[in-house]
Design a protein around this motif. Structure first.
Motif, PDB file in Angstrom:
ATOM      1  N   ILE B  20       0.847  -1.212   0.000  1.00 51.66           N
ATOM      2  CA  ILE B  20       0.000   0.000   0.000  1.00 51.66           C
ATOM      3  C   ILE B  20       0.876   1.253   0.000  1.00 51.66           C
ATOM      4  O   ILE B  20       0.617   2.195  -0.747  1.00 51.66           O
ATOM      5  N   SER B  21       1.935   1.222   0.834  1.00 53.29           N
ATOM      6  CA  SER B  21       2.761   2.433   0.928  1.00 53.29           C
ATOM      7  C   SER B  21       3.491   2.710  -0.395  1.00 53.29           C
ATOM      8  O   SER B  21       3.556   3.848  -0.846  1.00 53.29           O
ATOM      9  N   VAL B  22       4.019   1.649  -1.028  1.00 55.28           N
ATOM     10  CA  VAL B  22       4.717   1.847  -2.314  1.00 55.28           C
ATOM     11  C   VAL B  22       3.725   2.282  -3.392  1.00 55.28           C
ATOM     12  O   VAL B  22       3.994   3.174  -4.202  1.00 55.28           O
ATOM     13  N   SER B  23       2.548   1.654  -3.344  1.00 54.81           N
ATOM     14  CA  SER B  23       1.514   1.992  -4.318  1.00 54.81           C
ATOM     15  C   SER B  23       1.114   3.474  -4.179  1.00 54.81           C
ATOM     16  O   SER B  23       0.969   4.182  -5.170  1.00 54.81           O
ATOM     17  N   ASN B  24       0.954   3.904  -2.913  1.00 55.44           N
ATOM     18  CA  ASN B  24       0.608   5.318  -2.670  1.00 55.44           C
ATOM     19  C   ASN B  24       1.718   6.248  -3.155  1.00 55.44           C
ATOM     20  O   ASN B  24       1.450   7.316  -3.698  1.00 55.44           O
ATOM     21  N   LYS B  25       2.964   5.804  -2.935  1.00 46.93           N
ATOM     22  CA  LYS B  25       4.109   6.611  -3.362  1.00 46.93           C
ATOM     23  C   LYS B  25       4.070   6.800  -4.892  1.00 46.93           C
ATOM     24  O   LYS B  25       4.273   7.909  -5.398  1.00 46.93           O
ATOM     25  N   LEU B  26       3.782   5.722  -5.585  1.00 47.45           N
ATOM     26  CA  LEU B  26       3.707   5.794  -7.050  1.00 47.45           C
ATOM     27  C   LEU B  26       2.543   6.690  -7.483  1.00 47.45           C
ATOM     28  O   LEU B  26       2.678   7.503  -8.399  1.00 47.45           O
ATOM     29  N   ASN B  27       1.401   6.519  -6.792  1.00 49.18           N
ATOM     30  CA  ASN B  27       0.225   7.340  -7.139  1.00 49.18           C
ATOM     31  C   ASN B  27       0.508   8.820  -6.918  1.00 49.18           C
ATOM     32  O   ASN B  27       0.122   9.663  -7.719  1.00 49.18           O
ATOM     33  N   ARG B  28       1.195   9.093  -5.799  1.00 49.02           N
ATOM     34  CA  ARG B  28       1.535  10.505  -5.507  1.00 49.02           C
ATOM     35  C   ARG B  28       2.458  11.071  -6.594  1.00 49.02           C
ATOM     36  O   ARG B  28       2.297  12.212  -7.020  1.00 49.02           O
ATOM     37  N   ALA B  29       3.387  10.225  -7.051  1.00 45.40           N
ATOM     38  CA  ALA B  29       4.315  10.674  -8.102  1.00 45.40           C
ATOM     39  C   ALA B  29       3.547  11.001  -9.382  1.00 45.40           C
ATOM     40  O   ALA B  29       3.840  11.989 -10.059  1.00 45.40           O
ATOM     41  N   VAL B  30       2.532  10.154  -9.692  1.00 45.77           N
ATOM     42  CA  VAL B  30       1.725  10.395 -10.897  1.00 45.77           C
ATOM     43  C   VAL B  30       0.941  11.706 -10.759  1.00 45.77           C
ATOM     44  O   VAL B  30       0.870  12.505 -11.688  1.00 45.77           O
ATOM     45  N   VAL B  31       0.384  11.918  -9.540  1.00 43.18           N
ATOM     46  CA  VAL B  31      -0.386  13.157  -9.300  1.00 43.18           C
ATOM     47  C   VAL B  31       0.523  14.374  -9.480  1.00 43.18           C
ATOM     48  O   VAL B  31       0.142  15.367 -10.103  1.00 43.18           O
ATOM     49  N   LYS B  32       1.748  14.264  -8.952  1.00 43.21           N
ATOM     50  CA  LYS B  32       2.687  15.388  -9.069  1.00 43.21           C
ATOM     51  C   LYS B  32       3.017  15.667 -10.540  1.00 43.21           C
ATOM     52  O   LYS B  32       3.137  16.817 -10.960  1.00 43.21           O
ATOM     53  N   ILE B  33       3.156  14.591 -11.320  1.00 45.99           N
ATOM     54  CA  ILE B  33       3.429  14.767 -12.759  1.00 45.99           C
ATOM     55  C   ILE B  33       2.245  15.474 -13.428  1.00 45.99           C
ATOM     56  O   ILE B  33       2.422  16.397 -14.216  1.00 45.99           O
ATOM     57  N   ASP B  34       1.028  15.020 -13.067  1.00 43.04           N
ATOM     58  CA  ASP B  34      -0.174  15.641 -13.664  1.00 43.04           C
ATOM     59  C   ASP B  34      -0.259  17.120 -13.297  1.00 43.04           C
ATOM     60  O   ASP B  34      -0.584  17.956 -14.134  1.00 43.04           O
ATOM     61  N   GLU B  35       0.048  17.414 -12.020  1.00 47.03           N
ATOM     62  CA  GLU B  35       0.005  18.814 -11.565  1.00 47.03           C
ATOM     63  C   GLU B  35       1.005  19.667 -12.348  1.00 47.03           C
ATOM     64  O   GLU B  35       0.696  20.753 -12.808  1.00 47.03           O
ATOM     65  N   SER B  36       2.232  19.112 -12.457  1.00 45.02           N
ATOM     66  CA  SER B  36       3.251  19.908 -13.149  1.00 45.02           C
ATOM     67  C   SER B  36       2.977  19.990 -14.643  1.00 45.02           C
ATOM     68  O   SER B  36       3.347  20.957 -15.300  1.00 45.02           O
ATOM     69  N   SER B  37       2.262  18.975 -15.171  1.00 41.45           N
ATOM     70  CA  SER B  37       1.882  19.022 -16.581  1.00 41.45           C
ATOM     71  C   SER B  37       0.881  20.165 -16.805  1.00 41.45           C
ATOM     72  O   SER B  37       0.937  20.868 -17.812  1.00 41.45           O
ATOM     73  N   SER B  38      -0.015  20.347 -15.827  1.00 38.32           N
ATOM     74  CA  SER B  38      -0.984  21.453 -15.979  1.00 38.32           C
ATOM     75  C   SER B  38      -0.260  22.799 -15.861  1.00 38.32           C
ATOM     76  O   SER B  38      -0.701  23.789 -16.436  1.00 38.32           O
ATOM     77  N   GLY B  39       0.875  22.807 -15.153  1.00 41.25           N
ATOM     78  CA  GLY B  39       1.704  24.019 -15.087  1.00 41.25           C
ATOM     79  C   GLY B  39       2.230  24.382 -16.472  1.00 41.25           C
ATOM     80  O   GLY B  39       2.300  25.548 -16.842  1.00 41.25           O
ATOM     81  N   ILE B  40       2.573  23.334 -17.239  1.00 38.99           N
ATOM     82  CA  ILE B  40       3.038  23.560 -18.616  1.00 38.99           C
ATOM     83  C   ILE B  40       1.896  24.132 -19.458  1.00 38.99           C
ATOM     84  O   ILE B  40       2.088  25.065 -20.243  1.00 38.99           O
ATOM     85  N   ASP B  41       0.688  23.574 -19.250  1.00 36.53           N
ATOM     86  CA  ASP B  41      -0.487  24.079 -19.990  1.00 36.53           C
ATOM     87  C   ASP B  41      -0.686  25.566 -19.742  1.00 36.53           C
ATOM     88  O   ASP B  41      -0.900  26.342 -20.674  1.00 36.53           O
ATOM     89  N   VAL B  42      -0.610  25.942 -18.437  1.00 37.38           N
ATOM     90  CA  VAL B  42      -0.816  27.351 -18.073  1.00 37.38           C
ATOM     91  C   VAL B  42       0.231  28.231 -18.748  1.00 37.38           C
ATOM     92  O   VAL B  42      -0.087  29.264 -19.341  1.00 37.38           O
ATOM     93  N   ALA B  43       1.489  27.771 -18.686  1.00 38.12           N
ATOM     94  CA  ALA B  43       2.577  28.565 -19.266  1.00 38.12           C
ATOM     95  C   ALA B  43       2.429  28.672 -20.785  1.00 38.12           C
ATOM     96  O   ALA B  43       2.662  29.732 -21.361  1.00 38.12           O
ATOM     97  N   LEU B  44       2.022  27.552 -21.415  1.00 33.79           N
ATOM     98  CA  LEU B  44       1.837  27.579 -22.872  1.00 33.79           C
ATOM     99  C   LEU B  44       0.718  28.544 -23.255  1.00 33.79           C
ATOM    100  O   LEU B  44       0.829  29.289 -24.231  1.00 33.79           O
TER     101      LEU B  44
END
Lengths: 314, 180
Positions: B20-44
């Motif tokens: 569960i902890s590793v799975s959550n860690k991976l999920n959090r990493a994916v969420v962070k990628i999605d968040e930073s991807s939306s940062g690219i959208d805003v900048a674009l």
């Protein structure tokens, strides 16, 4: 007061200092001689003689402390005047040569609330600040003050006696510059060896790892918004911060707060303070503040704070 | 209950907690990628807006050039990373064309509005670089997890695959330099 009057004042201070040092030395010799002679005279009575010399230590200590207090009282007012006039003549002059719109208040500093409101550093149990400077260099407004923050520590020995001692948390210069980028969240960048008293502005701050491991090995970055940290800390800017750390070789904190850049230089020095007892040499005195002034100009030049490429928004 | 069963149950419990902890860690990493991807959208989007304003200003000076400048910019919601890269590339090309064009119109170069827009595009590009670096940093951490055993096994079981970086164009690898 002009330079020759300042020199006169210093001569007066030095002569008082010498006079009382002489009295202290003569007192020391006289008391020791009396002690030694008494010990010799009473040498027949071994048990009594054994305690004579140590019994003279108390009067000796009281005498020396009294002389030191009288001396400090005699020269304290003159020392204050000397420092004030010295700073007006040499420091203010040097500042005015380098900067424009100069305001220099040697006895004032940043108020305690100012540092507290940055939420980047504790102000401890004792807070002192002086040498307030406000000026402009290459169209960049800045202010600076010397700051000394101490914490009171209490220890209890095995007999239950409490002892208080003061520990310096931060002593050095706090500089505030106009920053040439607008940002929406605050960022703190501190060297790992910076005093642990900072508290990162509360829970909203989280640690960020920059992509460059060499930078992460020297600095810790805390921010309320990761994007803003990456926006402020461009690879080029990170290089500059590393260079500044390398050149100054002290613990440093850079805080980006409300579109200002705060720089805390923990050099354990009281900048711009003259040595009252060291005779004034005009040429030397004019040179002395330049090194500390250049720290300010170097920071502005190195970080290119005068570059207003990013200031305007549409 | 035989001791062996208790040991097995404890081991199973440890495994579940770890999973569960590793799975959550991976999920959090994916969420962070999605968040930073939306940062690219805003900048674009910001870059697109400023570029459009620049083109509007240029219109008045170089009417015959505007269509060529307009047709290459395409920006819409929900773009893939490749499409974002393509849009960014198009905008860079447009900006380069604009800069070349401005050289032929000295009065445009001294236009206050255009100067302000040039400053603004520099700032927007800094934001884009920040968003790109943050995104890539998060992708790098995620990809590292994906190749590190035993996290890689859990990532595989969840069907996670390596993410693409948002590469910087050659000209953008250095800090933004615009001569004013």
């Amino acid at each position: 007061m002009n330079i020759s009057e300042l020199k006169e004042l210093q001569k007066k201070i030095i002569s008082i200092d010498k006079k009382y040092n002489k009295i202290a030395l003569i007192g020391l010799i006289v008391i020791l001689i009396i002690g030694i002679v008494t010990t010799i005279l009473l040498s027949k009575y071994f048990m009594v003689a054994m305690f004579v010399l140590p019994s003279f230590l108390w009067p000796l200590m009281i005498f020396e402390v009294t002389i030191a207090i009288i001396k400090s009282k005699k020269i304290s007012e003159d020392s204050k005047t000397f420092k004030k006039e010295y700073k007006r003549i040499f420091i203010l002059n040097a500042l005015e040569k380098e900067f424009t719109n100069v305001t220099y208040k040697p006895e004032k500093g940043f108020p305690e609330e100012f540092i507290e409101n940055t939420h980047m550093m504790t102000t401890g149990d004792s807070y002192e600040s002086n040498d307030y400077i406000e000026a402009k260099y290459k169209n960049v407004n800045f202010s600076q003050s010397d700051i000394h923050i101490r914490e009171k520590h209490e220890t209890t020995d095995s007999d239950g006696n409490k002892k208080t001692h003061w520990v310096t948390v931060f002593q050095g210069r706090w500089l505030v510059f106009d920053f040439n980028k607008e940002f929406k969240a605050n960022v703190q960048v501190a060297t790992h060896d910076f005093p642990s008293a900072q508290y990162y502005g509360g829970e909203n701050f989280k640690k960020v790892k920059m992509e460059e491991s060499a930078f992460n090995n020297i600095f810790s970055v805390y921010t309320q918004n990761e994007h803003e940290a990456f926006y402020i800390l461009t690879p080029h800017f990170m290089e500059k911060l590393k260079k500044i750390k390398e050149e100054l070789n002290i613990s440093i904190m850079f805080c980006f707060i409300d579109n200002k850049l705060h720089i805390a230089l923990n050099n354990y020095k009281d900048t711009f303070e003259p040595n009252v007892l060291k005779e004034i040499n005009e040429t030397e005195e004019q040179e002395k503040p330049l090194k500390d002034i250049r720290t300010i100009t170097n920071l502005i030049d190195e970080l290119r704070l005068d570059n207003d490429l990013f200031r305007k928004e549409v | 209950m035989p001791i062996i069963i208790i040991i097995l149950l404890v081991l199973a419990l440890i495994f579940v907690i770890w999973y569960i902890s590793v799975s959550n860690k991976l999920n959090r990493a994916v969420v962070k990628i999605d968040e930073s991807s939306s940062g690219i959208d805003v900048a674009l989007t910001k870059r697109y807006d400023v570029l459009t304003k620049m083109i509007d200003v240029v219109k008045g000076y170089a009417k015959h050039e505007k269509e060529t400048l307009f047709e290459i910019i395409k920006l819409r919601e929900g773009m893939t990373m490749d499409e974002k890269k393509e849009a960014n590339k198009s905008m860079s090309e447009t900006l380069e064309k604009l800069n070349v064009l401005v050289e032929n119109y000295p009065e445009l170069k001294s236009n206050e509005n255009y100067k302000t827009l040039q400053q603004s595009i520099a700032d927007v590009e800094e934001h884009l670089q920040a968003a790109r670096r943050l995104y890539n940093s998060n992708v790098s951490l995620f990809n590292q997890l994906l190749v590190t055993f035993p996290t890689s096994a859990i990532a595989k079981s969840k069907g996670m695959i390596k993410k693409d970086f948002f590469e910087a164009e050659e000209t953008k690898k250095e800090d933004v330099k615009i001569d004013l």
